[in-house]
Motif scaffolding. Structure first.
Motif, PDB file in Angstrom:
ATOM      1  N   GLU A   1      27.474  -3.170  -5.928  1.00 61.73           N
ATOM      2  CA  GLU A   1      28.328  -3.135  -4.734  1.00 61.73           C
ATOM      3  C   GLU A   1      29.537  -2.228  -4.976  1.00 61.73           C
ATOM      4  O   GLU A   1      29.872  -1.372  -4.164  1.00 61.73           O
ATOM      5  CB  GLU A   1      28.789  -4.572  -4.473  1.00 61.73           C
ATOM      6  N   ARG A   2      30.183  -2.402  -6.123  1.00 60.31           N
ATOM      7  CA  ARG A   2      31.384  -1.608  -6.454  1.00 60.31           C
ATOM      8  C   ARG A   2      31.033  -0.133  -6.615  1.00 60.31           C
ATOM      9  O   ARG A   2      31.776   0.744  -6.177  1.00 60.31           O
ATOM     10  CB  ARG A   2      32.028  -2.110  -7.757  1.00 60.31           C
TER      11      ARG A   2
ATOM     12  N   SER B   1      22.753   2.776  -9.843  1.00 60.07           N
ATOM     13  CA  SER B   1      22.763   1.300  -9.813  1.00 60.07           C
ATOM     14  C   SER B   1      21.778   0.686 -10.799  1.00 60.07           C
ATOM     15  O   SER B   1      21.717  -0.532 -10.956  1.00 60.07           O
ATOM     16  CB  SER B   1      22.442   0.803  -8.404  1.00 60.07           C
TER      17      SER B   1
ATOM     18  N   GLU C   1      30.606   1.339  -3.222  1.00 58.11           N
ATOM     19  CA  GLU C   1      31.906   1.512  -2.559  1.00 58.11           C
ATOM     20  C   GLU C   1      32.578   2.779  -3.066  1.00 58.11           C
ATOM     21  O   GLU C   1      33.158   3.551  -2.303  1.00 58.11           O
ATOM     22  CB  GLU C   1      32.825   0.319  -2.879  1.00 58.11           C
ATOM     23  N   MET C   2      32.444   2.979  -4.392  1.00 59.20           N
ATOM     24  CA  MET C   2      33.060   4.140  -4.995  1.00 59.20           C
ATOM     25  C   MET C   2      32.379   5.432  -4.514  1.00 59.20           C
ATOM     26  O   MET C   2      33.047   6.434  -4.259  1.00 59.20           O
ATOM     27  CB  MET C   2      32.920   3.951  -6.505  1.00 59.20           C
TER      28      MET C   2
ATOM     29  N   ILE D   1      28.309  -5.490  -9.335  1.00 54.72           N
ATOM     30  CA  ILE D   1      28.713  -4.187  -9.879  1.00 54.72           C
ATOM     31  C   ILE D   1      28.108  -3.071  -9.031  1.00 54.72           C
ATOM     32  O   ILE D   1      28.760  -2.067  -8.733  1.00 54.72           O
ATOM     33  CB  ILE D   1      28.230  -4.021 -11.342  1.00 54.72           C
TER      34      ILE D   1
ATOM     35  N   GLU E   1      31.100  -0.401 -16.285  1.00 54.67           N
ATOM     36  CA  GLU E   1      32.224   0.462 -16.653  1.00 54.67           C
ATOM     37  C   GLU E   1      31.712   1.787 -17.232  1.00 54.67           C
ATOM     38  O   GLU E   1      32.281   2.847 -16.979  1.00 54.67           O
ATOM     39  CB  GLU E   1      33.111  -0.250 -17.681  1.00 54.67           C
TER      40      GLU E   1
ATOM     41  N   ARG F   1      40.057   0.723 -13.791  1.00 54.78           N
ATOM     42  CA  ARG F   1      39.495   0.107 -14.987  1.00 54.78           C
ATOM     43  C   ARG F   1      39.437   1.085 -16.164  1.00 54.78           C
ATOM     44  O   ARG F   1      39.656   0.722 -17.313  1.00 54.78           O
ATOM     45  CB  ARG F   1      38.075  -0.330 -14.622  1.00 54.78           C
TER      46      ARG F   1
END
Ligand code: ATP
Length: 235
Positions: free
Chosen positions: A172-173, A163, A176-177, A170, A140, A124
């Motif tokens: 969640e992402r 978070s 994951e990252m 978001i 982002e 992104r």
């Protein structure tokens, strides 16, 4: 890798951090949990060199960084993503990222290589490279500040509430990252109020309350600890 012993932080007469000790081993992901005002951010700011320690020591890979300033801490191999999530809104995404590479500014080839790696990790950001950072969404911008910290090529990353204020999908992402970064071998200290998600990615955790560490153990031990909610809620 990171060894904190008896660390204290004061704001005038307020004792925000009261002699805490914690360690993070190489490649480990450790979570620092606790309710609002427990002293987590003060701990992070002190490790990052932004606040002076009133006592105790911070040792990174054998090097005492207790009295180091923020730039010296980054040069020693530790980068921080503060909870304020501040990007330079008028600069492009690419320009924001290059600011993170300040300490390596003479190594342009190395920076380009690192930028390519980060673009793979954060596609992104690659897509939005030439866009002003102020036009990015909250999620982002969080990715951008993490990527910017990684441009310093740290061996230890401190994340303060990544978070915070983001929509569940978001969050969640972001988690994951964080897992991907851990798998790449990065050592991580993660401050979170999002207990379940933080414990899901952590190897070990510490729980803070009123400036002190009141519980510590493996993520599993902390998760099953019946007293966690009392500590966490500050009850
Ligand atoms: P949060 O999740 O809200 O950031 P925290 O666990 O990170 O909470 P800290 O922000 O470290 O907690 O705050 C610890 C204590 O220090 C609190 O009692 C807080 O009111 C106090 N404190 C924090 N910053 C300052 C400051 N700049 N001046 C005075 N007291 C402060």
């Amino acid at each position: 890798m990171l060894e904190i012993t008896g660390l204290s932080v004061n704001y005038g007469t307020i004792r925000a951090v009261r002699g805490i000790s914690l360690t993070v081993a190489r490649g480990e992901l450790v979570s620092l949990l606790g309710a609002n005002g427990a002293g987590k951010s003060s701990t992070i700011k002190c490790i990052a060199g932004a606040l002076k320690a009133a006592g105790g020591s911070i040792v990174l890979e054998g090097q005492d960084i207790t009295a180091a300033n923020p730039e010296q801490v980054i040069r020693a191999g530790l980068a921080t993503v503060p909870e304020t999530r501040d990007v330079f809104p008028d600069l492009t995404v690419a320009e924001n990222l290059m600011l993170g590479a300040y300490i390596h500014r003479r190594d342009q080839a190395g920076n380009r290589q690192n930028l390519e790696r980060l673009h793979t990790l954060f596609p992104r950001l690659a897509e939005r490279s030439n866009q002003p950072a102020g036009t990015l969404s909250g999620g982002e911008q969080q990715m951008l500040v993490i990527a910017r910290a990684l441009m310093a090529r740290p061996r230890v990353l401190l994340l303060d509430e990544p978070s915070l204020g983001l929509a569940p999908a978001i969050v969640e992402r972001i988690f994951e990252m964080i897992e991907t970064l851990k798998k790449s071998g990065l050592t991580i200290l993660l401050v979170e109020q999002n207990v379940n998600q933080a414990l899901a990615v952590a190897d070990r955790a510490y729980v803070m309350r009123l400036g002190a560490i009141v519980a510590s153990g493996t993520a599993e031990e902390i998760r099953s600890g019946s007293d966690l909610s009392a500590h966490y809620l500050g009850g």
